[in-house]
Design a protein around this motif. Structure first.
Motif, short mmCIF file in Angstrom:
data_model
loop_
_atom_site.label_atom_id
_atom_site.label_comp_id
_atom_site.label_asym_id
_atom_site.label_seq_id
_atom_site.Cartn_x
_atom_site.Cartn_y
_atom_site.Cartn_z
N PRO A 191 -39.10 56.06 52.80
CA PRO A 191 -39.30 56.82 51.54
C PRO A 191 -40.36 57.90 51.63
CG PRO A 191 -39.11 54.47 51.10
CD PRO A 191 -39.18 54.61 52.59
N ALA A 192 -41.30 57.76 52.58
CA ALA A 192 -42.35 58.77 52.73
C ALA A 192 -41.80 60.14 53.14
CB ALA A 192 -43.38 58.30 53.75
N THR A 193 -40.57 60.16 53.67
CA THR A 193 -39.95 61.44 54.04
C THR A 193 -39.65 62.28 52.80
OG1 THR A 193 -37.71 60.51 53.97
CG2 THR A 193 -38.88 60.45 56.10
N GLY A 194 -39.50 61.61 51.65
CA GLY A 194 -39.14 62.33 50.44
C GLY A 194 -37.67 62.66 50.33
N ILE A 195 -36.88 62.20 51.29
CA ILE A 195 -35.43 62.48 51.29
C ILE A 195 -34.74 61.47 50.37
CG2 ILE A 195 -33.35 62.57 52.70
CD1 ILE A 195 -35.20 63.35 55.06
N GLY A 196 -34.00 61.98 49.38
CA GLY A 196 -33.43 61.11 48.37
C GLY A 196 -31.96 60.81 48.54
N SER A 197 -31.24 61.59 49.36
CA SER A 197 -29.80 61.38 49.51
C SER A 197 -29.35 61.99 50.83
CB SER A 197 -29.03 62.04 48.36
OG SER A 197 -29.13 63.46 48.44
N ILE A 198 -28.13 61.67 51.24
CA ILE A 198 -27.61 62.23 52.48
C ILE A 198 -27.40 63.74 52.32
CG2 ILE A 198 -25.19 61.75 51.92
CD1 ILE A 198 -26.86 61.59 55.42
N GLN A 199 -27.01 64.16 51.11
CA GLN A 199 -26.85 65.60 50.87
C GLN A 199 -28.19 66.32 50.99
OE1 GLN A 199 -25.67 63.15 48.97
NE2 GLN A 199 -23.46 63.46 48.61
N ASP A 200 -29.25 65.66 50.53
CA ASP A 200 -30.60 66.22 50.63
C ASP A 200 -30.99 66.38 52.09
OD1 ASP A 200 -33.17 67.07 50.04
OD2 ASP A 200 -33.92 65.06 49.55
N LEU A 201 -30.73 65.34 52.90
CA LEU A 201 -31.04 65.41 54.33
C LEU A 201 -30.29 66.56 54.99
CD1 LEU A 201 -32.19 64.37 57.02
CD2 LEU A 201 -30.24 62.81 57.14
N ILE A 202 -29.00 66.67 54.70
CA ILE A 202 -28.19 67.72 55.33
C ILE A 202 -28.73 69.10 54.96
CG2 ILE A 202 -25.89 68.78 55.37
CD1 ILE A 202 -24.76 65.91 55.02
N ALA A 203 -29.06 69.28 53.69
CA ALA A 203 -29.58 70.58 53.26
C ALA A 203 -30.90 70.91 53.95
CB ALA A 203 -29.75 70.57 51.74
N ARG A 204 -31.80 69.93 54.04
CA ARG A 204 -33.10 70.17 54.68
C ARG A 204 -32.94 70.43 56.18
NH1 ARG A 204 -37.91 66.42 52.23
NH2 ARG A 204 -37.20 66.23 50.07
N ALA A 205 -32.04 69.66 56.82
CA ALA A 205 -31.84 69.82 58.26
C ALA A 205 -31.21 71.17 58.58
CB ALA A 205 -30.95 68.69 58.78
N LYS A 206 -30.36 71.68 57.72
CA LYS A 206 -29.78 73.00 57.93
C LYS A 206 -30.83 74.09 57.75
CE LYS A 206 -24.94 72.04 56.69
NZ LYS A 206 -24.31 72.54 57.91
#
Length: 316
Positions: free
Chosen positions: A126-141
């Motif tokens: 949870p410390a990453t602040g990533i709330g969903s898989i869509q959130d991760l994909i957007a940040r990684a892009k």
């Protein structure tokens, strides 16, 4: 000449059929190519005990850990059905693409029954602040290579499924391999790397305790234990590759023996206590057998091969 040939074929058919009906007439070995105590070892011993009770013959479980030791042993055994192996899809269909192996996985070994389907979950601290898989994909892009993920090692199931996710989502995550799933999970719990993919049974307690957040599960069905985790197949239709465990034996084993083994293993999987214990281990009983199971193994062999070659992956 034709009559002699026909009689010979008839005799051989009768002999093979009788071999299946009389099987087994001596102890059977069940190879587990992993150390004692893990989920596959527990599964193998549970199935072995039920088969032993059913057959009235000992089923001897032999642990042969090491990448190729167990499969090679079974591949080079007599093709009579008395040497079995229970193994997971990764490494069975992936290892030959990751390193040189002393057997042909699709010829020297033959699938008897797919015993269970297993689900992985992609989790983050949870410390990453990533709330969903869509959130991760957007940040990684937005920031390629910024995020690190842990795995049980190069070529492990945890590694390969994240590579599949990276390909499907067209993102770049940096791989940090560990020597086993347990130290990798502990690293993610401590916060660095901040994410990984692991079997659901390993991560569910930590998700329930609020120490991890589940973003994604493999397969097509949401998991009640991990609400909010998106099924891979719904996000990336047609790109998922199911994980499974299955029983194999030596290539060339007579069909009647294979059919007898498959029928008896399916009967074991239908025992309520066995099915419930599998679910406690985080896997779902299957029972796909014979040609259908071997088609699954062949398809997954080809699809994982493409992923591994595309990413130039090698085992440790």
């Amino acid at each position: 000449m034709r009559r002699t040939t026909a009689v010979l074929l008839w005799v051989l058919t009768l002999h093979a059929s009788a071999a299946g009906q009389d099987f087994p007439s001596k102890p059977v070995k069940l190879v587990v190519p992993f150390p004692p105590g893990g989920p596959l070892d527990i599964s193998g011993r549970m199935i072995g005990k039920e088969l032993q009770d059913r057959w009235g013959q000992p089923v001897v479980v032999e642990n042969k850990p090491g990448s190729t030791i167990g499969p090679e042993y079974v591949a080079k055994s007599a093709p009579d059905g008395y040497t079995l192996m229970i193994i997971s899809s990764t490494p069975f269909v992936t290892l030959p693409h990751l390193q040189k192996v002393p057997y042909d996985a699709l010829k020297d070994l033959v699938g008897v029954t797919q015993t269970t389907l297993l689900t992985y979950a992609f989790v983050v601290n949870p410390a990453t602040g990533i709330g969903s898989i869509q959130d991760l994909i957007a940040r990684a892009k937005k920031d390629p290579g910024r995020f690190n993920y842990a795995s049980a090692g190069n070529g492990s199931g945890q590694h390969l499924y994240v590579e599949l996710l990276k390909h499907a989502a067209d993102i770049n995550l940096t791989h940090v391999p560990y020597k086993g799933a347990a130290p990798a999970l502990q690293a993610v719990l401590s916060g660095e790397p901040g994410m990984m993919l692991d079997v659901t049974v390993a991560v569910v307690p930590h998700v329930k305790a609020g120490k991890l957040r589940a973003l994604l599960v493999t397969g097509s069905t949401p998991l009640e234990q991990l609400p909010g985790a998106v099924p891979f197949d719904s996000l990336f239709p047609g790109l998922g590759i199911p994980g499974w465990h299955g029983v194999f034996t030596t290539g060339g084993t007579p069909r009647p023996v294979l059919d007898k083994l498959a029928a008896d293993i399916r009967s074991v999987l239908r025992i309520p206590a066995v099915a419930n214990r599998f679910r406690e281990l985080g896997v779902e009983p299957s029972g796909v057998s014979g040609d259908a199971f071997n088609d699954v193994a062949r398809r997954d062999y080809e699809r994982w091969g493409e992923i591994i070659r595309r990413n130039n992956l090698r085992a440790d």
